[in-house]
Design a protein around this motif. Sequence first.
Motif, PDB file in Angstrom:
ATOM      1  N   UNK A 285       0.865  -1.237  -0.023  1.00  0.00           N
ATOM      2  CA  UNK A 285       0.024  -0.017  -0.170  1.00  0.00           C
ATOM      3  C   UNK A 285       0.723   1.288  -0.189  1.00  0.00           C
ATOM      4  N   UNK A 286       0.411   2.371  -0.786  1.00  0.00           N
ATOM      5  CA  UNK A 286       1.095   3.475  -0.524  1.00  0.00           C
ATOM      6  C   UNK A 286       0.475   4.489   0.274  1.00  0.00           C
ATOM      7  N   UNK A 287      -0.427   4.169   1.039  1.00  0.00           N
ATOM      8  CA  UNK A 287      -1.037   4.823   2.158  1.00  0.00           C
ATOM      9  C   UNK A 287      -0.156   4.776   3.493  1.00  0.00           C
ATOM     10  N   UNK A 288       0.998   5.446   3.404  1.00  0.00           N
ATOM     11  CA  UNK A 288       1.778   5.426   4.410  1.00  0.00           C
ATOM     12  C   UNK A 288       1.942   6.701   5.091  1.00  0.00           C
ATOM     13  N   UNK A 289       2.157   6.567   6.481  1.00  0.00           N
ATOM     14  CA  UNK A 289       2.436   8.064   7.238  1.00  0.00           C
ATOM     15  C   UNK A 289       3.751   7.835   8.070  1.00  0.00           C
ATOM     16  N   UNK A 290       4.237   8.780   8.584  1.00  0.00           N
ATOM     17  CA  UNK A 290       5.448   8.767   9.256  1.00  0.00           C
ATOM     18  C   UNK A 290       4.957   9.028  10.787  1.00  0.00           C
ATOM     19  N   UNK A 291       5.565   8.385  11.894  1.00  0.00           N
ATOM     20  CA  UNK A 291       5.062   8.563  13.331  1.00  0.00           C
ATOM     21  C   UNK A 291       5.937   9.544  13.992  1.00  0.00           C
ATOM     22  N   UNK A 292       7.130   9.688  13.525  1.00  0.00           N
ATOM     23  CA  UNK A 292       8.350  10.821  13.875  1.00  0.00           C
ATOM     24  C   UNK A 292       8.159  10.844  15.487  1.00  0.00           C
ATOM     25  N   UNK A 293       8.121   9.652  16.199  1.00  0.00           N
ATOM     26  CA  UNK A 293       8.601   9.725  17.772  1.00  0.00           C
ATOM     27  C   UNK A 293       9.965  10.432  18.314  1.00  0.00           C
ATOM     28  N   UNK A 294      10.742  10.047  17.462  1.00  0.00           N
ATOM     29  CA  UNK A 294      12.135  10.549  17.843  1.00  0.00           C
ATOM     30  C   UNK A 294      12.151  12.048  17.597  1.00  0.00           C
ATOM     31  N   UNK A 295      11.736  12.573  16.572  1.00  0.00           N
ATOM     32  CA  UNK A 295      11.748  13.724  16.217  1.00  0.00           C
ATOM     33  C   UNK A 295      11.022  14.792  17.036  1.00  0.00           C
ATOM     34  N   UNK A 296       9.784  14.155  17.274  1.00  0.00           N
ATOM     35  CA  UNK A 296       8.884  14.873  18.224  1.00  0.00           C
ATOM     36  C   UNK A 296       9.501  15.100  19.767  1.00  0.00           C
ATOM     37  N   UNK A 297      10.096  14.015  20.263  1.00  0.00           N
ATOM     38  CA  UNK A 297      10.571  13.895  21.416  1.00  0.00           C
ATOM     39  C   UNK A 297      11.990  14.545  21.573  1.00  0.00           C
ATOM     40  N   UNK A 298      12.671  14.604  20.412  1.00  0.00           N
ATOM     41  CA  UNK A 298      13.885  15.368  20.523  1.00  0.00           C
ATOM     42  C   UNK A 298      13.753  16.832  20.474  1.00  0.00           C
ATOM     43  N   UNK A 299      12.474  17.369  19.787  1.00  0.00           N
ATOM     44  CA  UNK A 299      12.453  18.650  19.623  1.00  0.00           C
ATOM     45  C   UNK A 299      12.006  19.041  21.144  1.00  0.00           C
ATOM     46  N   UNK A 300      11.125  18.403  21.670  1.00  0.00           N
ATOM     47  CA  UNK A 300      10.666  18.724  23.068  1.00  0.00           C
ATOM     48  C   UNK A 300      11.682  18.919  24.156  1.00  0.00           C
ATOM     49  N   UNK A 301      12.602  17.690  24.420  1.00  0.00           N
ATOM     50  CA  UNK A 301      13.672  17.617  25.272  1.00  0.00           C
ATOM     51  C   UNK A 301      14.528  18.916  24.640  1.00  0.00           C
ATOM     52  N   UNK A 302      15.085  19.005  23.450  1.00  0.00           N
ATOM     53  CA  UNK A 302      16.189  20.016  23.237  1.00  0.00           C
ATOM     54  C   UNK A 302      15.442  21.415  23.322  1.00  0.00           C
ATOM     55  N   UNK A 303      14.387  21.513  23.347  1.00  0.00           N
ATOM     56  CA  UNK A 303      13.736  23.033  23.630  1.00  0.00           C
ATOM     57  C   UNK A 303      13.962  23.218  24.884  1.00  0.00           C
ATOM     58  N   UNK A 304      13.283  22.212  25.759  1.00  0.00           N
ATOM     59  CA  UNK A 304      13.331  22.735  27.217  1.00  0.00           C
ATOM     60  C   UNK A 304      14.814  22.855  27.880  1.00  0.00           C
ATOM     61  N   UNK A 305      15.712  21.879  27.410  1.00  0.00           N
ATOM     62  CA  UNK A 305      17.128  22.018  27.839  1.00  0.00           C
ATOM     63  C   UNK A 305      17.822  23.191  27.345  1.00  0.00           C
ATOM     64  N   UNK A 306      17.368  23.586  25.808  1.00  0.00           N
ATOM     65  CA  UNK A 306      18.191  24.947  25.445  1.00  0.00           C
ATOM     66  C   UNK A 306      17.576  26.040  26.199  1.00  0.00           C
ATOM     67  N   UNK A 307      16.308  26.062  26.423  1.00  0.00           N
ATOM     68  CA  UNK A 307      15.753  27.290  26.999  1.00  0.00           C
ATOM     69  C   UNK A 307      16.263  27.239  28.403  1.00  0.00           C
ATOM     70  N   UNK A 308      16.237  26.313  29.387  1.00  0.00           N
ATOM     71  CA  UNK A 308      16.688  26.493  30.627  1.00  0.00           C
ATOM     72  C   UNK A 308      18.361  26.578  30.637  1.00  0.00           C
ATOM     73  N   UNK A 309      19.061  26.306  29.686  1.00  0.00           N
ATOM     74  CA  UNK A 309      20.441  26.510  29.573  1.00  0.00           C
ATOM     75  C   UNK A 309      20.687  28.154  29.015  1.00  0.00           C
ATOM     76  N   UNK A 310      19.577  28.654  28.160  1.00  0.00           N
ATOM     77  CA  UNK A 310      19.762  30.002  27.902  1.00  0.00           C
ATOM     78  C   UNK A 310      19.438  30.841  29.059  1.00  0.00           C
ATOM     79  N   UNK A 311      18.449  30.558  29.912  1.00  0.00           N
ATOM     80  CA  UNK A 311      18.002  31.394  31.054  1.00  0.00           C
ATOM     81  C   UNK A 311      19.172  31.361  32.091  1.00  0.00           C
ATOM     82  N   UNK A 312      19.709  30.027  32.228  1.00  0.00           N
ATOM     83  CA  UNK A 312      20.614  30.085  33.365  1.00  0.00           C
ATOM     84  C   UNK A 312      22.172  30.401  33.109  1.00  0.00           C
ATOM     85  N   UNK A 313      22.246  30.552  32.000  1.00  0.00           N
ATOM     86  CA  UNK A 313      23.266  31.015  31.121  1.00  0.00           C
ATOM     87  C   UNK A 313      23.200  32.567  30.908  1.00  0.00           C
ATOM     88  N   UNK A 314      22.932  33.362  31.986  1.00  0.00           N
ATOM     89  CA  UNK A 314      22.505  34.686  31.750  1.00  0.00           C
ATOM     90  C   UNK A 314      23.713  35.505  31.442  1.00  0.00           C
TER      91      UNK A 314
END
Length: 106
Positions: A10-39
């Motif tokens: 079948x060509x009716x395929x979708x991507x799940x993107x669990x790694x991409x979504x999880x990596x984005x959330x973790x990276x955003x939180x870590x980056x924002x925390x680092x940015x705020x703490x690295x004042x």
Amino acid sequence: MAVSCPNCHSLNIVTIDIGRKTGNVIGTVAGATSGVLGVSSGARIGTSVGAFAGPVGSVAGGLIGGILGGVAGGTAGTAVGESIDENILDNYLCQHRGYQFNTRND
């Protein structure tokens, strides 16, 4: 390149993107925390703004550091997550039969 299901073709395929979504959330939180703490970088911006805005400038600098850190972290996390999706996880889902698979050669 059209991805087809290896079981039913079948060509009716979708991507799940669990790694991409999880990596984005973790990276955003870590980056924002680092940015705020690295004042130090935010404080430099805040000092410039502080000449016009007073003490609010330091807060603005910290916020700017947090936002920039969040964007950078989210971008890096997304890239790592996409690599995990493509190389480790079964990232594709056949919507016809519900079969999960990946296009890598096992």
